[in-house]
Design a protein around this motif. Structure first.
Motif, short mmCIF file in Angstrom:
data_model
loop_
_atom_site.label_atom_id
_atom_site.label_comp_id
_atom_site.label_asym_id
_atom_site.label_seq_id
_atom_site.Cartn_x
_atom_site.Cartn_y
_atom_site.Cartn_z
N SER A 105 0.85 -1.20 0.00
CA SER A 105 0.00 0.00 0.00
C SER A 105 0.88 1.24 0.00
O SER A 105 1.92 1.29 0.66
CB SER A 105 -0.90 -0.01 1.24
OG SER A 105 -1.63 1.20 1.34
N SER A 120 -4.02 7.23 -3.97
CA SER A 120 -3.90 5.94 -3.28
C SER A 120 -3.52 4.87 -4.29
O SER A 120 -3.96 4.92 -5.45
CB SER A 120 -5.21 5.55 -2.60
OG SER A 120 -5.47 6.39 -1.49
N TYR A 122 -2.45 0.41 -4.52
CA TYR A 122 -2.09 -0.87 -3.91
C TYR A 122 -1.78 -1.90 -4.99
O TYR A 122 -2.24 -1.78 -6.14
CB TYR A 122 -3.19 -1.39 -2.97
CG TYR A 122 -4.53 -1.72 -3.60
CD1 TYR A 122 -4.70 -2.77 -4.51
CD2 TYR A 122 -5.66 -0.98 -3.27
CE1 TYR A 122 -5.93 -3.07 -5.06
CE2 TYR A 122 -6.90 -1.26 -3.81
CZ TYR A 122 -7.03 -2.32 -4.70
OH TYR A 122 -8.25 -2.61 -5.26
N SER A 152 -5.09 5.13 2.22
CA SER A 152 -4.68 4.10 1.27
C SER A 152 -4.69 2.72 1.91
O SER A 152 -5.09 1.73 1.29
CB SER A 152 -3.27 4.43 0.73
OG SER A 152 -2.88 3.49 -0.25
N THR A 156 -6.77 -0.59 0.71
CA THR A 156 -6.05 -1.85 0.51
C THR A 156 -6.64 -2.96 1.37
O THR A 156 -6.83 -4.09 0.90
CB THR A 156 -4.56 -1.68 0.84
OG1 THR A 156 -4.03 -0.58 0.12
CG2 THR A 156 -3.78 -2.94 0.51
N ASN A 183 3.72 -1.45 3.99
CA ASN A 183 3.58 -0.02 3.77
C ASN A 183 4.85 0.67 4.23
O ASN A 183 5.53 0.20 5.13
CB ASN A 183 2.37 0.49 4.57
CG ASN A 183 2.12 1.96 4.40
OD1 ASN A 183 2.70 2.77 5.11
ND2 ASN A 183 1.28 2.32 3.46
#
Length: 262
Positions: A105, A120, A122, A152, A156, A183
């Motif tokens: 993400s 955003s 993913y 985000s 995800t 992340n």
């Protein structure tokens, strides 16, 4: 597509966009005359992102100007075609492995210069194979990079849980198996794991704390990853050539000639 837009003899290029380019910066330029042609090209590129996830961010940015494209945007779109010309034999490669569900993400804080909304992104892998990806502008303005990353993470998490439930219905995934979301933002992970941080981030909507609920319920696990290894970074911003090529390979996009050679 290259023939349709008279680009079959174009000069090839290694990346779809220069890493310093901001698509929204030149909206005061001269408008592109043939809007229908621009929309046709973007529509074709959108179709292509079904099998070319590395183009998702660039097509996403260019599609935001379909109502009034500038000459500048047309030039950027043609650069994408030049990149496609240089990667005609690239395709997603899938290999049989376990069914571990791992997601990456990422977000680009206030990346849009016009409305300051973040992007955003993913990428979700099942057994090392890319099965889902997204590059999308957030609907509301984030007040910090941590908030943008947390939004985000929320997006995800929803997608990961949907895929997990689908696999459970297909009886090829165990309910106790932990899905991992990686992340590169430490604050967003701390916020999901530690309620002490909540007092410092009351501006984040309550709905986004649903991520924390899933962490406590052990439906997902958050892990920190360096930005250079966060594959979703490819879907939030233009990257340097060497980084872009590395990320593209990590997505599973490989030249068929390379596979034959191997």
């Amino acid at each position: 597509m290259l023939k349709k837009f008279q680009m079959e003899n174009c000069k090839d290029i290694d990346t779809p966009m220069e890493h310093i380019v901001k698509v929204s910066m030149k909206d005061d330029e001269k408008s592109f005359v043939d809007i229908t042609l621009y929309r046709s090209l973007i529509g074709s590129l959108i179709w292509l992102t079904v099998t070319r996830p590395n183009l998702s961010f660039f097509v996403h940015k260019l599609s935001q100007h379909m109502h009034d494209p500038k000459l500048y945007h047309w030039k950027l779109a043609k650069r994408v075609l030049r990149y496609i010309s240089s990667t005609l034999d690239y395709e997603l490669f899938y290999k049989g492995e376990d069914l571990t569900l791992i997601a990456f993400s990422d977000s680009d804080f206030a990346g849009d210069r016009l409305d300051r909304k973040s992007t955003s992104a993913y990428t979700i892998f099942l057994g090392g194979n890319l099965v889902s990806w997204l590059s999308k502008k957030q609907t509301t303005i984030s007040l910090s990079s941590g908030e943008a990353e947390y939004k985000s993470l929320t997006t995800t998490t929803k997608e990961v849980l949907w895929i997990k439930r689908l696999l459970l219905e297909l009886k090829c995934y165990a309910d106790e198996d932990l899905s991992i979301i990686k992340n590169d933002n430490i604050f967003a992970q701390a916020l999901a794991n530690n309620p002490v941080f909540h007092a410092r981030s009351k501006y984040i909507e309550v709905a986004h704390h649903f991520v924390r609920e899933k962490v406590i319920g052990r439906e997902i696990s958050l892990e920190h990853v360096k930005s250079l290894n966060c594959v979703a970074d490819l879907l939030t911003k233009p990257l340097l050539k060497n980084v872009f090529i590395k990320m593209r390979s990590n997505l599973g996009l490989i030249s068929k000639s390379m596979l034959i050679g191997a």
